[in-house]
Design an enzyme around this catalytic site. Structure first.
Site, short mmCIF file in Angstrom:
data_model
loop_
_atom_site.label_atom_id
_atom_site.label_comp_id
_atom_site.label_asym_id
_atom_site.label_seq_id
_atom_site.Cartn_x
_atom_site.Cartn_y
_atom_site.Cartn_z
N ARG A 119 0.87 -1.19 0.00
CA ARG A 119 0.00 0.00 0.00
C ARG A 119 0.90 1.22 0.00
O ARG A 119 1.66 1.44 0.93
CB ARG A 119 -0.94 0.00 1.21
CG ARG A 119 -1.68 1.32 1.37
CD ARG A 119 -2.81 1.27 2.36
NE ARG A 119 -3.94 0.52 1.85
CZ ARG A 119 -5.18 0.57 2.36
NH1 ARG A 119 -5.43 1.31 3.41
NH2 ARG A 119 -6.15 -0.13 1.83
N HIS A 147 -7.37 0.61 -6.50
CA HIS A 147 -7.57 -0.23 -5.31
C HIS A 147 -8.22 -1.54 -5.78
O HIS A 147 -9.38 -1.81 -5.49
CB HIS A 147 -8.45 0.51 -4.30
CG HIS A 147 -8.44 -0.07 -2.93
ND1 HIS A 147 -7.65 -1.15 -2.57
CD2 HIS A 147 -9.12 0.28 -1.80
CE1 HIS A 147 -7.85 -1.43 -1.30
NE2 HIS A 147 -8.74 -0.59 -0.81
N GLN A 150 -10.07 -4.07 -3.39
CA GLN A 150 -11.41 -3.63 -3.00
C GLN A 150 -12.44 -4.02 -4.06
O GLN A 150 -13.53 -4.51 -3.75
CB GLN A 150 -11.41 -2.10 -2.81
CG GLN A 150 -12.76 -1.55 -2.38
CD GLN A 150 -13.15 -2.02 -0.99
OE1 GLN A 150 -12.37 -1.90 -0.06
NE2 GLN A 150 -14.36 -2.55 -0.83
N ASP A 241 -17.46 6.93 -1.77
CA ASP A 241 -16.19 6.82 -1.04
C ASP A 241 -15.89 8.20 -0.45
O ASP A 241 -16.56 9.19 -0.79
CB ASP A 241 -15.08 6.36 -2.01
CG ASP A 241 -13.73 6.14 -1.34
OD1 ASP A 241 -13.68 6.04 -0.10
OD2 ASP A 241 -12.70 6.09 -2.06
N CYS A 281 -16.52 1.46 0.43
CA CYS A 281 -15.34 0.64 0.72
C CYS A 281 -14.94 0.70 2.18
O CYS A 281 -14.27 -0.21 2.69
CB CYS A 281 -14.17 1.07 -0.15
SG CYS A 281 -13.79 2.83 0.03
N ARG A 309 -13.53 -8.93 1.58
CA ARG A 309 -12.10 -8.65 1.37
C ARG A 309 -11.29 -9.91 1.70
O ARG A 309 -10.35 -10.26 1.00
CB ARG A 309 -11.64 -7.48 2.26
CG ARG A 309 -12.30 -6.13 1.96
CD ARG A 309 -11.94 -5.61 0.59
NE ARG A 309 -10.52 -5.53 0.40
CZ ARG A 309 -9.76 -4.50 0.77
NH1 ARG A 309 -10.31 -3.43 1.30
NH2 ARG A 309 -8.45 -4.51 0.55
N1 CP Z 1 -11.38 -0.39 2.30
C1 CP Z 1 -10.11 -0.41 2.74
O1 CP Z 1 -9.16 -0.60 1.99
O2 CP Z 1 -9.98 -0.25 4.08
P1 CP Z 1 -8.61 0.00 4.85
O3 CP Z 1 -8.07 1.34 4.40
O4 CP Z 1 -8.96 0.00 6.32
O5 CP Z 1 -7.66 -1.10 4.50
N1 NVA Z 2 -10.12 6.50 -1.64
C1 NVA Z 2 -9.75 6.10 -0.29
C2 NVA Z 2 -9.99 4.64 -0.11
C3 NVA Z 2 -9.67 4.12 1.27
C4 NVA Z 2 -9.89 2.62 1.37
C5 NVA Z 2 -8.29 6.46 -0.04
O1 NVA Z 2 -7.48 6.27 -0.94
O2 NVA Z 2 -8.00 6.94 1.05
#
Ligand code: CP
Ligand code: NVA
Length: 321
Positions: A119, A147, A150, A241, A281, A309
Site C-alpha cells: 500500500r 484499489h 477492494q 467513497d 469501501c 475482502r
Molecule cells: N477499504 C479499505 O481498503 O480499508 P482500509 O483502508 O482500512 O484497509
Molecule cells: N479512496 C480512499 C480509499 C480508502 C480505502 C483512499 O485512498 O484513502
C-alpha cells in the site's frame, strides 16, 4: 468439499496465468471470474468449517503499508495464515522510505518471500517493484490510482446479491478516485453499466475511461456525469467513497464544499429504484459523503464488502501461489 489449488489452476475451461496484481486490468475477464468463483468456495468452506487447500504452506508474504489500513492489512494477515503461510512486516519507512530504491527492496524480498502486498502513494512504485523482481508476487493493496483488491470484494458482494453483474447498473457518486477506477474496471469487465457522478475537475481520467471501455465485454458500459440524480436514477446499487483520500487531508475543507451536493443521503437514494443497494469501501466519513440513515439502512452491504475482502484475497493469493 475442499478446494485443491495448483498452478496453473484449471477451473472449468479457465487457466490462470497472472503473476502480479497491480490492477484489475492485469486479469482477463475469465481470470476475474475464476477469482470470484474460488472466493465463493473459500467462503463456503470457511462458513462450514471445512478444511481447504493451504498453498502458502512454508511460504511468507511481506506486508508493506505506507498508509493506514484496518481492513486490507487485517484481511491479508488472516488470508495468508488461513492459506498456511506467514507474514512479515518490515516497517514502511525502511522498505519504502527511500533508504534504498524500491527495485532493490523488491530484489531483496524476492529472495525470501513469495509475495509482497504493498500500500503506497505512487502507482509507479508497485510497477517498479514488480518489474524489478519478476518472481515476487506483487499485490497492489491501494495506490493513489487504483484499489483492485477492494473491487474484487465489491464484485463478490454484488454477485452474491444478483447472481451476476451483467446488465446491472452501478452508480458511483463522488470523487473519480482509486476506488472508482478499480470498481469501474471490474464491473464493466463483468458486463455491468457503470455511471460515475463527480464534480467537474474530479472525474475519472480520460485514459482510465479509455482502458475501462476497452475491457468491456458483453455490453458493459461506462458513462460519466456531473449529476448525482441522473447517476442513481436507474441504479441497482449506489456506491460512494470519502471525498478526500489518504494523502489529500489538506484538501479536506475545500473538497467538502465542492462535494456537498454529492452526499449520498435519503433524498438522493429516493431517486434510485426501490431496493437499490448502498456500497462503500470504508472507512466512511459519516455526515460527509454518506449519512447514517443510508449506511445503516437494510439496503447497505458495506460490511458484506468488508467481509468479502478476506475471501477474495484468499482466492487471489491462492491463484498467485
Ligand atoms: N477499504 C479499505 O481498503 O480499508 P482500509 O483502508 O482500512 O484497509
Ligand atoms: N479512496 C480512499 C480509499 C480508502 C480505502 C483512499 O485512498 O484513502
Amino acid at each position: 468439499m475442499s478446494v485443491t489449488v495448483r498452478k496453473p489452476v484449471a477451473l472449468g475451461q479457465t487457466e490462470w496465468t497472472a503473476t502480479r496484481f497491480l490492477s484489475i486490468l492485469d486479469l482477463s475477464p475469465a481470470e476475474l471470474e475464476t477469482c470470484l468463483d474460488l472466493a465463493a468456495r473459500f467462503k463456503a468452506d470457511r462458513a462450514a468449517g471445512r478444511p481447504h487447500a493451504r498453498p502458502l504452506t512454508g511460504r511468507h508474504v511481506a506486508l508493506l503499508f505506507e498508509k493506514p489500513s484496518l481492513r486490507t492489512r487485517s484481511t491479508f494477515q488472516i488470508a495468508v495464515r488461513e492459506l498456511g503461510g506467514d507474514t512479515i512486516e518490515p516497517p514502511a519507512d525502511v522498505a519504502l522510505g527511500g533508504r534504498e530504491t524500491v527495485e532493490d527492496v523488491a530484489r531483496n524480498l524476492e529472495r525470501w518471500v513469495h509475495g509482497a502486498v504493498v500500500r503506497t502513494y505512487a502507482h509507479a512504485c508497485v510497477e517498479r517493484m514488480a518489474s524489478a523482481a519478476p518472481r515476487l508476487r506483487v499485490v497492489n493493496a491501494l495506490t493513489d490510482q487504483e484499489h483492485p483488491c477492494q473491487a474484487l470484494a465489491d464484485c463478490l458482494t454484488l454477485t452474491e446479491r444478483w447472481g451476476r453483474l451483467r446488465g446491472r447498473t452501478l452508480a458511483f457518486v463522488g470523487d473519480g478516485n482509486n476506488v472508482a477506477t478499480s470498481l469501474a474496471q471490474a464491473a464493466v469487465m463483468l458486463g455491468a453499466h457503470v455511471v460515475i457522478a463527480s464534480p467537474r475537475g474530479f472525474e475519472l481520467r480520460d485514459d482510465v475511461c479509455a482502458d475501462v471501455r476497452r475491457s468491456a465485454r458483453t455490453g458493459g458500459t461506462l458513462r460519466l456525469t456531473t449529476d448525482p440524480v441522473d447517476a442513481v436514477r436507474r441504479a441497482d446499487a449506489v456506491y460512494t467513497d470519502v471525498w478526500a483520500s489518504m494523502g489529500q487531508e489538506e484538501e479536506t475543507a475545500a473538497r467538502r464544499r465542492v462535494f456537498a451536493p454529492y452526499q449520498v443521503n435519503g433524498a438522493l437514494m429516493a431517486h434510485a429504484p426501490s431496493g437499490a443497494l448502498f456500497m462503500h469501501c470504508l472507512p466512511a466519513h459519516r455526515g460527509d459523503e454518506v449519512t447514517d440513515e443510508v449506511i445503516d439502512a437494510p439496503s447497505s452491504v458495506v460490511f458484506d464488502q468488508s467481509e468479502n475482502r478476506l475471501h477474495t484475497q484468499k482466492a487471489l493469493l491462492a491463484l498467485l501461489a
